[in-house]
Write a protein that holds these residues in place. Structure first.
Motif, PDB file in Angstrom:
ATOM      1  N   TYR A   1      84.363 128.719  68.935  1.00 53.97           N
ATOM      2  CA  TYR A   1      85.515 128.753  68.586  1.00 53.97           C
ATOM      3  C   TYR A   1      86.030 129.571  68.786  1.00 53.97           C
ATOM      4  N   ILE A   2      87.134 129.413  69.360  1.00 57.25           N
ATOM      5  CA  ILE A   2      87.998 130.349  70.111  1.00 57.25           C
ATOM      6  C   ILE A   2      89.487 130.054  68.903  1.00 57.25           C
ATOM      7  N   TYR A   3      89.380 131.948  68.921  1.00 54.02           N
ATOM      8  CA  TYR A   3      90.614 132.208  67.453  1.00 54.02           C
ATOM      9  C   TYR A   3      91.953 132.971  68.486  1.00 54.02           C
ATOM     10  N   ARG A   4      92.602 132.503  68.349  1.00 47.25           N
ATOM     11  CA  ARG A   4      94.192 134.248  68.717  1.00 47.25           C
ATOM     12  C   ARG A   4      94.363 134.483  67.778  1.00 47.25           C
ATOM     13  N   ALA A   5      94.638 135.223  67.457  1.00 47.20           N
ATOM     14  CA  ALA A   5      95.119 136.835  66.741  1.00 47.20           C
ATOM     15  C   ALA A   5      94.268 136.218  65.004  1.00 47.20           C
ATOM     16  N   ASN A   6      93.191 135.732  65.436  1.00 44.69           N
ATOM     17  CA  ASN A   6      92.383 135.406  63.829  1.00 44.69           C
ATOM     18  C   ASN A   6      92.504 134.098  63.121  1.00 44.69           C
ATOM     19  N   ARG A   7      93.225 133.332  64.042  1.00 41.72           N
ATOM     20  CA  ARG A   7      93.758 132.078  64.020  1.00 41.72           C
ATOM     21  C   ARG A   7      93.059 130.999  65.127  1.00 41.72           C
ATOM     22  N   LEU A   8      91.748 129.734  64.308  1.00 41.86           N
ATOM     23  CA  LEU A   8      91.487 128.939  65.020  1.00 41.86           C
ATOM     24  C   LEU A   8      92.658 128.191  65.406  1.00 41.86           C
ATOM     25  N   ILE A   9      92.236 128.444  66.865  1.00 45.70           N
ATOM     26  CA  ILE A   9      92.839 127.304  68.303  1.00 45.70           C
ATOM     27  C   ILE A   9      92.516 126.338  68.454  1.00 45.70           C
ATOM     28  N   THR A  10      91.182 126.465  68.474  1.00 43.10           N
ATOM     29  CA  THR A  10      90.076 125.015  69.316  1.00 43.10           C
ATOM     30  C   THR A  10      88.607 125.504  69.026  1.00 43.10           C
ATOM     31  N   TRP A  11      87.518 124.049  68.775  1.00 42.49           N
ATOM     32  CA  TRP A  11      86.405 123.663  68.436  1.00 42.49           C
ATOM     33  C   TRP A  11      85.749 122.508  68.140  1.00 42.49           C
ATOM     34  N   GLY A  12      84.484 122.881  68.268  1.00 42.72           N
ATOM     35  CA  GLY A  12      83.565 121.694  68.904  1.00 42.72           C
ATOM     36  C   GLY A  12      83.531 121.476  69.628  1.00 42.72           C
ATOM     37  N   SER A  13      83.746 122.588  71.160  1.00 43.92           N
ATOM     38  CA  SER A  13      82.908 121.407  72.927  1.00 43.92           C
ATOM     39  C   SER A  13      82.779 122.840  73.299  1.00 43.92           C
ATOM     40  N   TRP A  14      82.116 123.149  73.935  1.00 41.39           N
ATOM     41  CA  TRP A  14      80.949 123.483  74.948  1.00 41.39           C
ATOM     42  C   TRP A  14      82.001 124.014  76.389  1.00 41.39           C
ATOM     43  N   PHE A  15      82.837 123.096  76.216  1.00 37.80           N
ATOM     44  CA  PHE A  15      84.162 123.082  77.531  1.00 37.80           C
ATOM     45  C   PHE A  15      83.245 122.905  78.931  1.00 37.80           C
ATOM     46  N   ARG A  16      82.578 122.320  78.457  1.00 46.34           N
ATOM     47  CA  ARG A  16      81.854 121.567  79.889  1.00 46.34           C
ATOM     48  C   ARG A  16      80.540 122.587  80.376  1.00 46.34           C
ATOM     49  N   MET A  17      80.191 123.034  79.778  1.00 47.23           N
ATOM     50  CA  MET A  17      78.917 124.280  80.405  1.00 47.23           C
ATOM     51  C   MET A  17      77.723 124.206  79.214  1.00 47.23           C
ATOM     52  N   LEU A  18      77.800 123.148  78.140  1.00 47.75           N
ATOM     53  CA  LEU A  18      76.502 122.480  77.747  1.00 47.75           C
ATOM     54  C   LEU A  18      76.534 121.404  76.788  1.00 47.75           C
ATOM     55  N   PRO A  19      75.929 120.415  77.980  1.00 50.28           N
ATOM     56  CA  PRO A  19      76.169 119.556  77.081  1.00 50.28           C
ATOM     57  C   PRO A  19      76.285 119.529  75.378  1.00 50.28           C
ATOM     58  N   ARG A  20      76.377 118.815  75.378  1.00 51.55           N
ATOM     59  CA  ARG A  20      76.239 118.515  73.429  1.00 51.55           C
ATOM     60  C   ARG A  20      75.006 118.079  73.764  1.00 51.55           C
ATOM     61  N   LYS A  21      74.176 118.550  72.576  1.00 51.20           N
ATOM     62  CA  LYS A  21      72.394 118.102  72.502  1.00 51.20           C
ATOM     63  C   LYS A  21      72.501 118.406  71.086  1.00 51.20           C
TER      64      LYS A  21
END
Length: 495
Positions: free
Chosen positions: A286-306
């Motif tokens: 969950y990526i927050y820019r200046a406390n505002r949520l930008i993007t979420w629900g992804s592992w950026f291909r670092m881990l598989p969604r399991k």
């Protein structure tokens, strides 16, 4: 060498409509401006039956004077390279225009500062007719004619801004043309805004730089969301870490298993039945820019969604000074971490995934080194295949089979084999993936009370004392799944 001034064709406004906004990201982009302007209250109003279609976003922020309002209506009125305040949620100077015109053909902005009103309008039909960059300026009296009656009642008297969308051609083509279709779209919007701005709506204790705001859609507060269940004591938290060489901070959370969540927890996560999402859908960064949520629900291909990591959540706070490094897009809905950050994210995610797997594997089960304790044995076959079979050495099974004749025992063993073979793996996997909760564990105490009496009778028949009976069964499944098993068994033997 000669310089040639190449002014863009006014048709650029039409082309800009296809940047890629949807209703949710477009409204969120406008709200960014309201927050940056110091608004405490933001009201979104949309048309009702009998009204011409519109969407209005009204705030009580600082407002703008005439020159500032004109500047705000210019394309790229702000340089993305300029240094901004830490709470400035803008970037390119395009958001208000591109976000709004992606949904409508008429954008009107009315702003009040010290009681002075300024109103400007981009109307794409008017631009096409004049074939020029014609920004309309509206008088105060004409502004009130143009504002819907219900929006007029929301207008601030001293300072604030109203963004009004008319000619909602894109919206009607996506969601439909009647009010019920718009209701559904705005319901989804409300849920989206509740998540994206949740730290402004309900700041965390460490969000000392945030002033709480209120966002309402047609008078209703947007829902309370918290993707980390920070107030739930069962959540496992890793201490925050500063990513070396940056001002980014990373936090880790492992949620409790779904069966241990309250209905309120599921509402906070946005995974209640009516929302159609699961823990598996919402795991990841969950990526927050200046406390505002930008993007979420992804592992950026670092881990598989399991399933094994569906309880893992990683929060990353980045300042707006890192926009270029994160290649933040115009819509502020996508960001790509730079390599130095990715390396830290990957290490942190792998560390966090371990507690999630442990919670999944040992969710509330009493462990025992006694091989007789389990009802089901897991058989690991060749490769990555496995199967379950019923443990014949479990004392519940043994107590029953000792009373059987050889012929009966053979038939009983055949039944156990058939049950194990017919175990509905696919259905179980599907239900767990949808975070359905098994009902059996809720009734385990009731089951122990009902069954212990008959097992005590059989145990006495083969010569067990009361103490031996309690010791034999208290650590064995399924009775051992009850936290009150020993008390129940002792009570049975004393009757």
């Amino acid at each position: 060498m000669a310089d040639i001034i190449c002014e863009p064709n006014p048709g650029l406004l039409e082309s800009m409509r296809s940047v890629g906004y949807d209703l949710n990201t477009a409204v969120a982009d406008v709200i960014d401006n309201s927050i940056a302007a110091g608004a405490n209250n933001i009201d979104i109003r949309y048309c009702d039956y009998g009204e011409k279609p519109y969407i209005a976003i009204v705030d009580d922020g600082n407002g703008m004077d005439r020159e500032t309002a004109i500047h705000a209506m210019q394309l790229a009125g702000t340089n993305s390279e300029e240094t901004r305040s830490a709470n400035d949620l803008g970037r390119f100077g395009l958001g208000l225009k591109t976000a709004s015109l992606s949904q409508c053909r008429s954008l009107m902005v009315t702003s009040l500062q010290h009681g002075n009103m300024s109103t400007f309008r981009w109307d794409l039909d008017h631009v096409a007719q004049t074939n020029s960059w014609t920004l309309e300026e509206l008088s105060r009296s004409y502004t009130y004619v143009a504002l819907p009656a219900k929006v007029q009642s929301l207008m601030p008297t001293s300072h604030g801004t109203c963004v009004l969308w008319r000619k909602l051609d894109r919206l009607s083509s996506v969601f439909g043309r009647n009010v019920q279709d718009l209701d559904r779209a705005m319901h989804d919007l409300s849920d989206y805004l509740g998540l994206v701005f949740h730290r402004f709506l309900h700041p965390y204790p460490d969000d000392t730089d945030i002033s709480r705001i209120h966002i309402r859609v047609n008078g209703e507060e947007v829902p309370h969301r918290d993707p980390f269940l920070t107030d739930n004591p069962a959540v496992q938290k890793l201490p925050p870490q500063m990513i070396e060489g940056t001002r980014a901070i990373i936090y880790g959370y492992t949620l409790p298993y779904a069966s241990h969540m309250r209905a309120h927890d599921k509402e906070l996560l946005g995974i209640a039945d009516e929302q159609g999402k699961t823990l598996n859908d919402t795991q990841g960064f969950y990526i927050y820019r200046a406390n505002r949520l930008i993007t979420w629900g992804s592992w950026f291909r670092m881990l598989p969604r399991k399933q094994a990591t569906k309880l893992s959540r990683v929060r990353i706070d980045i300042p707006n000074s890192m926009d270029d490094e994160w290649t933040l897009d115009i819509k502020k809905s996508k960001a790509t971490p730079p390599k130095v950050v990715r390396d830290s994210m990957k290490r942190f995610a792998n560390t966090l995934a371990k507690p999630s797997r442990r919670v999944q594997k040992f969710r509330g089960r009493k462990t025992s080194n006694d091989p007789q304790a389990r009802i089901w044995d897991v058989i690991q076959d060749r490769g990555d295949t496995f199967r379950y079979k019923i443990n014949r050495d479990n004392p519940y099974v043994v107590t029953f089979t000792e009373s059987l004749t050889p012929a009966q025992l053979e038939g009983f063993n055949n039944v156990l084999d058939a049950i194990a073979i017919a175990l509905p793996y696919a259905d179980i996997e599907s239900r767990i993936a949808m975070d359905e909760r098994a009902n059996g564990l809720d009734k385990v105490d009731e089951m122990v009370r009902e069954k212990a009496q008959s097992y005590w009778a059989m145990s006495k028949a083969i010569g067990l004392t009361a103490a031996q009976f309690v010791d034999r069964f208290k650590d064995k499944e399924p009775f051992a799944l009850s936290p009150n098993v020993e008390t129940i068994l002792k009570k049975v033997t004393n009757e």
